[in-house]
Design an enzyme around this catalytic site. Sequence first.
Site, mmCIF file in Angstrom:
data_model
loop_
_atom_site.group_PDB
_atom_site.id
_atom_site.type_symbol
_atom_site.label_atom_id
_atom_site.label_comp_id
_atom_site.label_asym_id
_atom_site.label_seq_id
_atom_site.Cartn_x
_atom_site.Cartn_y
_atom_site.Cartn_z
ATOM 1 C CG ASP A 1 0.173 -7.110 5.476
ATOM 2 O OD1 ASP A 1 0.643 -8.091 6.090
ATOM 3 O OD2 ASP A 1 0.595 -5.952 5.615
ATOM 4 C CG MET B 1 3.297 -10.361 10.886
ATOM 5 S SD MET B 1 4.663 -9.983 9.781
ATOM 6 C CE MET B 1 5.839 -9.302 10.930
ATOM 7 N N GLY C 1 0.798 -1.224 0.000
ATOM 8 C CA GLY C 1 0.000 0.000 0.000
ATOM 9 C C GLY C 1 0.831 1.274 0.000
ATOM 10 N N GLY C 2 1.873 1.324 0.850
ATOM 11 C CA GLY C 2 2.709 2.528 0.942
ATOM 12 C C GLY C 2 3.414 2.798 -0.378
ATOM 13 C CB THR D 1 1.799 -6.883 0.995
ATOM 14 O OG1 THR D 1 1.551 -7.078 2.383
ATOM 15 C CG2 THR D 1 0.450 -6.653 0.323
HETATM 16 O O1 F6P Z 1 3.258 -5.396 5.504
HETATM 17 C C1 F6P Z 1 3.861 -6.601 5.804
HETATM 18 C C2 F6P Z 1 4.128 -6.696 7.280
HETATM 19 O O2 F6P Z 1 4.778 -7.931 7.513
HETATM 20 C C3 F6P Z 1 2.895 -6.567 8.179
HETATM 21 O O3 F6P Z 1 2.160 -7.762 8.251
HETATM 22 C C4 F6P Z 1 3.537 -6.135 9.461
HETATM 23 O O4 F6P Z 1 2.623 -5.384 10.239
HETATM 24 C C5 F6P Z 1 4.682 -5.285 9.025
HETATM 25 O O5 F6P Z 1 4.988 -5.664 7.701
HETATM 26 C C6 F6P Z 1 5.921 -5.434 9.859
HETATM 27 O O6 F6P Z 1 6.864 -4.512 9.416
HETATM 28 P P1 F6P Z 1 8.401 -4.515 9.777
HETATM 29 O O7 F6P Z 1 9.061 -5.558 8.928
HETATM 30 O O8 F6P Z 1 8.848 -3.141 9.432
HETATM 31 O O9 F6P Z 1 8.513 -4.858 11.222
#
Ligand code: F6P
Length: 366
Positions: free
Chosen positions: A138, A180, A113-114, A136
């Site tokens: 997600d 996650m 998304g970002g 992703t």
């Molecule tokens: O967007 C993917 C993701 O794994 C999410 O599920 C989780 O909230 C986030 O990234 C974790 O981010 P980071 O790797 O910066 O801790």
Amino acid sequence: MGQLKSIGILTAGGDCQGLNAAIRGVAKTAIKKYDMEVIGFHDGYAGLIENRYLRLTDRHLSGILTIGGTILGTTRVKPHKVSLGETTVDMTAKVVANYHKLHLDALICIGGGGTQKNALRLMQNTDMNILTLPKTIDNDVSGTDVCFGYDTAVGIATEAIDRLHSTAYSHHRVMLVEVMGHNTGWLTAASGLAGGADVVVIPEIPYDPKSIAKALIERNRSGKRFSIVAIAEGAMSKQEHAAKQAALQKGKKKHKAPLLEDTAVIRLHRHLGELTNLEIRVTSLGHVMRGGSPSSFDRIIASQLGSHAVELVNDGHFGVLVAMRDGKATPIPLEEVAGKRRTIELDDPIITSLQQLGINLGVDKL
Ligand code: F6P
């Protein structure tokens, strides 16, 4: 068209499985089919800002299809908001200068998304030709039926839930497993369904701790002396959800990742400790879900989306997310999707299935 010669590519945001398959799909199609040059930027938008890149050749692509992570590296750097000490700086001009210095004809941004939002911003404020691919774990990018990374991560979480079953029934315990997914419940709902969880708690349905406690106690009384609860990292109780909404309305910033002692699974553990006498253990899957080799499904869609992005570049078709729609790579205007998050609607078939199977969704009634 046919005169386009040089494509830039970057991977941004959290890594996931299938990124290398997508890089390979783009680069093989560009180099072998169209004799284009492919420049891979290191570490997402950071590489583009700092002019750190790699000219991709067959040598770089060899053997990467099956490997997790990204050979290019990734960061969450946003070109318009780069941290510099206490302040942030807009580096968009630097991005444009480097894009032109390398005589790029298009830039393919692979991300969630970002990344889609950052790509749209670049597209609207510069003369760069941009395309994006949806990745992703997600699965929350709007406009595509599925993102690569998701299928593999569902497999990992499902296996974890499977494995928790045997230790749960041996010890007559309740196992809480945090999955996650940022602020969406796709991963939890899918792995909860596939792994046979007894309770599935997702951000889209703020939960009532009493409903979960009641479901676990009833299960125990009926002779099933163990239970599995799959909870999404973004899940909240009704009370926590209301407090968050009130804080946001007062202009408080969106919360960052919670401290370990305050994660969703720990908060739920606290609630259930107060409401039941059951023996409970906690597991958090975390970044394990993003690691290792991509599933064949993720390899296939990442390859297809990557190759299709190059076909679009060759046709001079820019400003799009190359989405997977009805099993086919399909360009969708970035304006339509960037900045939107695909959450689970309550009438989604996955919610219906969970309900039909009698799985508690954190509330007595939806
Ligand atoms: O967007 C993917 C993701 O794994 C999410 O599920 C989780 O909230 C986030 O990234 C974790 O981010 P980071 O790797 O910066 O801790």
